[in-house]
Design a protein around this motif. Structure first.
Motif, short mmCIF file in Angstrom:
data_model
loop_
_atom_site.label_atom_id
_atom_site.label_comp_id
_atom_site.label_asym_id
_atom_site.label_seq_id
_atom_site.Cartn_x
_atom_site.Cartn_y
_atom_site.Cartn_z
N LYS A 8 0.87 -1.17 0.00
CA LYS A 8 0.00 0.00 0.00
C LYS A 8 0.91 1.23 0.00
N LEU A 9 0.72 2.12 -0.98
CA LEU A 9 1.66 3.22 -1.18
C LEU A 9 0.92 4.55 -1.28
N SER A 10 0.13 4.86 -0.27
CA SER A 10 -0.65 6.10 -0.31
C SER A 10 -0.18 7.13 0.70
N PHE A 11 1.07 6.96 1.20
CA PHE A 11 1.58 7.91 2.20
C PHE A 11 2.34 9.05 1.51
N THR A 12 1.64 9.82 0.72
CA THR A 12 2.30 10.82 -0.11
C THR A 12 2.27 12.23 0.48
N THR A 13 1.47 12.48 1.50
CA THR A 13 1.38 13.83 2.05
C THR A 13 1.21 13.78 3.56
N GLY A 14 1.50 14.90 4.20
CA GLY A 14 1.09 15.08 5.59
C GLY A 14 2.13 14.86 6.65
N GLY A 15 3.22 14.15 6.35
CA GLY A 15 4.19 13.89 7.40
C GLY A 15 3.67 12.90 8.43
N LEU A 16 4.19 12.99 9.64
CA LEU A 16 3.84 12.04 10.69
C LEU A 16 2.39 12.18 11.15
N LEU A 17 1.87 13.41 11.16
CA LEU A 17 0.50 13.71 11.62
C LEU A 17 0.29 13.32 13.08
N ALA A 18 1.30 13.52 13.90
CA ALA A 18 1.19 13.11 15.31
C ALA A 18 0.07 13.85 16.03
N ASN A 19 -0.06 15.17 15.82
CA ASN A 19 -1.10 15.92 16.51
C ASN A 19 -2.48 15.55 15.99
N ARG A 150 9.22 9.51 -1.39
CA ARG A 150 10.53 9.74 -0.79
C ARG A 150 10.49 10.95 0.15
N GLN A 151 9.92 12.04 -0.34
CA GLN A 151 9.85 13.27 0.46
C GLN A 151 9.06 13.05 1.74
N ASN A 152 7.92 12.39 1.64
CA ASN A 152 7.08 12.25 2.82
C ASN A 152 7.62 11.21 3.78
N LEU A 153 8.24 10.15 3.26
CA LEU A 153 8.83 9.16 4.15
C LEU A 153 9.94 9.78 4.99
N PHE A 154 10.80 10.56 4.37
CA PHE A 154 11.87 11.19 5.14
C PHE A 154 11.33 12.28 6.06
N ARG A 155 10.26 12.93 5.66
CA ARG A 155 9.63 13.89 6.57
C ARG A 155 9.09 13.16 7.80
N MET A 156 8.44 12.01 7.59
CA MET A 156 7.92 11.24 8.72
C MET A 156 9.06 10.77 9.63
N LEU A 157 10.15 10.31 9.04
CA LEU A 157 11.30 9.86 9.83
C LEU A 157 11.86 11.00 10.68
N ARG A 158 11.93 12.20 10.10
CA ARG A 158 12.43 13.35 10.87
C ARG A 158 11.46 13.73 11.98
N GLU A 159 10.18 13.79 11.67
CA GLU A 159 9.19 14.20 12.67
C GLU A 159 9.03 13.16 13.77
N ALA A 160 9.34 11.90 13.47
CA ALA A 160 9.33 10.86 14.49
C ALA A 160 10.61 10.83 15.30
N GLN A 161 11.54 11.72 14.97
CA GLN A 161 12.83 11.80 15.66
C GLN A 161 13.62 10.50 15.50
N ILE A 162 13.48 9.88 14.33
CA ILE A 162 14.27 8.70 14.01
C ILE A 162 15.47 9.08 13.16
N VAL A 163 15.31 10.12 12.37
CA VAL A 163 16.40 10.67 11.56
C VAL A 163 16.47 12.17 11.81
N SER A 164 17.67 12.68 11.96
CA SER A 164 17.86 14.11 12.22
C SER A 164 17.72 14.91 10.93
N GLU A 165 17.64 16.23 11.08
CA GLU A 165 17.56 17.11 9.91
C GLU A 165 18.78 16.94 9.02
N ALA A 166 19.91 16.58 9.63
CA ALA A 166 21.15 16.39 8.87
C ALA A 166 21.26 15.00 8.27
#
Length: 206
Positions: A8-19, A150-166
């Protein structure tokens, strides 16, 4: 997961959406029904988006995620601190999207274990190629869709604090409440986080 199952590949927008996930979870726990919870969020714009279409799209995605969690886990999403919420929403995303779970385990965690802690877009490109042998749907993706994923997966990883901005993989500190939730699911649930086998063993028997 089974290689015979289409991703399933529908995670194209929104980032982590934690809030947004916190809001949906709170309404569900209050009302006891997912359809009523989403209707309340949409009617009252509880996620505070500017357009009705954005409210509908984001609330649907957030609901699809938090529906993967148990009521006990939802209580933590609603009442827990930011790291707890981020970790459980990340877990929910991995449960909803096996592609993300496989990438987290096979690329992110493996790089962390090998002490190669830098994670860039090339890792996902390599993963696409590797998985396309078993998942023909990946070969059918347009370049623009791959770029959005790609963009949203890395955004989710950053917002989840799994990958840093760097682009560095960040070690995870899993607190007792999240650890207990993961223990109930079994040791495999820890694998979507960059932690060692020793840490998993310790958390499983804490």
């Amino acid at each position: 997961m089974s290689d015979e199952t289409r991703y399933k590949l529908s995670f194209t927008t929104g980032g982590l959406l934690a809030n947004e996930c916190r809001v949906l979870a709170a309404e569900y726990l209050r009302l006891g029904d997912w359809r009523e919870a989403r209707a309340s969020v949409r009617a009252n714009n509880l996620i505070q988006k500017r357009t009705a279409s954005a409210v509908a799209r984001i609330s649907r995605e957030a609901m699809d995620r938090v529906r993967m969690l148990t009521d006990a886990e939802l209580e933590i999403v609603v009442g827990g601190n930011a790291p707890e919420r981020q970790q459980l929403v990340w877990l929910a995303i991995c449960l909803q999207y096996p592609f993300v779970a496989d990438f987290a385990e096979e690329e992110v965690r493996e790089k962390y274990l090998s002490m190669s802690n830098e994670l860039g877009p090339a890792a996902l490109d390599t993963f696409f190629v590797k998985k396309s042998f078993w998942h023909g749907e990946l070969e059918d993706l347009k370049p623009s869709t791959k770029n959005k994923l790609r963009q949203n997966l890395f955004r989710m990883l950053r917002e989840a604090q799994i990958v840093s901005e760097a682009g560095h993989i960040l070690p995870q500190v899993i607190g007792e409440r999240v650890a207990e939730a993961l223990r109930r699911r079994g040791p495999g649930s820890f694998l979507v986080f960059p932690i060692t086998d020793f840490e998993i063993e310790s958390l499983m028997h804490a």
